[in-house]
Design an enzyme around this catalytic site. Structure first.
Site, PDB file in Angstrom:
ATOM      1  N   GLY A  14       0.837  -1.207   0.000  1.00  0.00           N
ATOM      2  CA  GLY A  14       0.000   0.000   0.000  1.00  0.00           C
ATOM      3  C   GLY A  14       0.868   1.251   0.000  1.00  0.00           C
ATOM      4  N   ARG A  75       1.142  -5.171  -5.246  1.00  0.00           N
ATOM      5  CA  ARG A  75       1.334  -6.371  -4.424  1.00  0.00           C
ATOM      6  C   ARG A  75       1.495  -7.513  -5.436  1.00  0.00           C
ATOM      7  NH1 ARG A  75      -2.846  -3.759  -0.944  1.00  0.00           N
ATOM      8  NH2 ARG A  75      -1.693  -3.016   0.857  1.00  0.00           N
ATOM      9  N   ASP A 106       4.774  -4.634   6.090  1.00  0.00           N
ATOM     10  CA  ASP A 106       5.045  -5.986   6.541  1.00  0.00           C
ATOM     11  C   ASP A 106       5.283  -6.994   5.394  1.00  0.00           C
ATOM     12  OD1 ASP A 106       4.909  -7.418   9.082  1.00  0.00           O
ATOM     13  OD2 ASP A 106       3.342  -8.554   8.042  1.00  0.00           O
ATOM     14  N   THR A 129       4.330   2.559   5.561  1.00  0.00           N
ATOM     15  CA  THR A 129       2.919   2.138   5.672  1.00  0.00           C
ATOM     16  C   THR A 129       2.200   3.099   6.612  1.00  0.00           C
ATOM     17  OG1 THR A 129       1.416   0.480   6.615  1.00  0.00           O
ATOM     18  CG2 THR A 129       3.658   0.437   7.438  1.00  0.00           C
ATOM     19  N   ASP A 131      -0.062   2.229   8.506  1.00  0.00           N
ATOM     20  CA  ASP A 131      -0.582   1.450   9.636  1.00  0.00           C
ATOM     21  C   ASP A 131       0.258   1.553  10.919  1.00  0.00           C
ATOM     22  OD1 ASP A 131      -2.410   0.610   7.762  1.00  0.00           O
ATOM     23  OD2 ASP A 131      -1.464  -1.344   7.440  1.00  0.00           O
ATOM     24  N   ASP A 133       2.489  -0.414  11.914  1.00  0.00           N
ATOM     25  CA  ASP A 133       2.492  -1.717  12.590  1.00  0.00           C
ATOM     26  C   ASP A 133       3.814  -2.475  12.469  1.00  0.00           C
ATOM     27  OD1 ASP A 133       2.261  -2.125   9.888  1.00  0.00           O
ATOM     28  OD2 ASP A 133       0.727  -3.672  10.019  1.00  0.00           O
ATOM     29  N   ARG A 175      -5.208  -2.218   9.082  1.00  0.00           N
ATOM     30  CA  ARG A 175      -4.990  -3.638   8.850  1.00  0.00           C
ATOM     31  C   ARG A 175      -4.595  -4.387  10.143  1.00  0.00           C
ATOM     32  NH1 ARG A 175      -3.363  -6.303   4.168  1.00  0.00           N
ATOM     33  NH2 ARG A 175      -2.468  -4.491   3.237  1.00  0.00           N
TER      34      ARG A 175
END
Ligand code: F6P
Length: 326
Positions: A14, A75, A106, A129, A131, A133, A175
């Site tokens: 992303g 992706r 990730d 990202t 996110d 994360d 996510r």
């Protein structure tokens, strides 16, 4: 170890605001050190199809302020297969690319890790990202901008929520990680955040919501992290609607607008520092690491740790939100 003369750079997964600032920093730092740079288009797909162009300093002019990624992103399913990665390796050899800088989340860093191990390629990753994360960095590239986009949206939703005295469930991205929802809720003054890291029952939610209704305004905003674990904003809205008939409930899903926009100052600086550090790390014989920033210092996190370890959500933040929403 063989000397690195040419660096390949790609963005994958992303997109995130600040990726362009990172591409610029990697390119210019590499050129500054006398290296050649090649831009690989559409993530790992470009390594398979050979969509690659030499990057000079001027190729990255005027991009620091742009959202998205000038290299495009994808992706790539084929890269998940040994056959796909073998083609990617052949492309690297044909193009004379000795080392890779991968900017992504990730999944992208997992791909980098496998590829680097299989073909003994010097590879470093940058956490890109929205996110946030990835373990081993306080913030990922794009997270701060996405957070600010959420604030802008929630501030606007609050105007209509207050006027109509409604309860809004606002779904944000992440996510399976609750950083955007939790910090977005704290920063926007929302009544609650539903995040995958903590279980929120509908009864418990009612208590949070009542906090909003107890105040002078008869409205509430609850941020919900998109995730199979939370079930998303629609799911909660339905449950609350069915159980508490008094509430006038609405749902807003912010979606991909969270991924766009000009990167914040913080993301531009983060991406610039990480991009420069990626080249320094490769020249310093660092291999298979993600570059992060922890407590304002550059750190090198083995891919295995960055990908596998869960980045914890601070319970303190949950408590802050709870206390501030009374
Ligand atoms: O990883 C970034 C992210 O925006 C997640 O928050 C979200 O779950 C996902 O990507 C959406 O992916 P896509 O753009 O492929 O729909």
């Amino acid at each position: 170890m063989a000397t690195i003369k040419c660096i390949g750079i790609l963005t994958s997964g992303g997109d995130a605001p600040g990726m362009n600032a990172a591409i610029r920093a990697v390119t210019r730092t590499a050129i500054f050190h006398g290296l050649q740079v090649k831009g690989i288009y559409r993530g790992y797909k470009g390594l398979i199809t050979g969509e690659i162009a030499e990057f000079k300093s001027q190729n990255v002019s005027n991009i620091i302020q742009l959202g998205g990624t000038i290299l495009k992103t994808a992706r790539c399913k084929e890269f998940r297969t040994p056959e796909g990665r073998a083609i990617a390796y052949e492309t690297m050899q044909r193009e004379g690319i000795d080392a890779l800088v991968v900017i992504g989340g990730d999944g992208s860093l997992t791909g980098a890790r496998i590829f680097a191990q299989e073909f003994n390629i010097p590879c470093v990753g940058l956490p890109g990202t929205i996110d946030n994360d990835l373990y081993g960095t306080d913030s990922t590239i794009g997270y701060d901008t996405a957070l600010n986009t959420i604030l802008d949206a929630v501030d606007k939703i609050r105007d209509t929520a207050t006027s109509h005295e409604r309860l809004f469930f606002v779904e944000v991205m992440g996510r399976d990680a609750g950083f955007l929802a939790l910090n977005g809720a704290i920063a926007s003054g929302a009544e609650a955040a539903i995040i995958p890291e903590f279980n929120t029952e509908v009864d418990q939610l009612e208590e949070f919501i009542k906090n909003g209704y107890r105040k002078s305004k008869n409205s509430s905003i609850v941020l919900v992290a998109e995730s199979e674990l939370t079930g998303g904003a629609m799911h909660y809205a339905e449950r609350v609607k069915n159980k508490y008939l008094d509430y006038d409930v609405r749902v807003t899903i912010l979606g991909h607008l969270q991924r766009g926009g000009s990167p914040s100052a913080q993301d531009r600086i983060l991406a610039s520092r990480l991009g420069a550090a990626a080249i320094e790390a490769l020249l310093d014989d660092q291999r298979n690491v993600m570059i992060g920033i922890v407590h304002d210092e550059i750190v090198y996190v083995p891919f295995s740790k960055a990908i596998k370890n869960d980045k914890p959500i601070k319970a303190e933040l949950v408590n802050v939100l709870r206390a501030l929403s009374i």
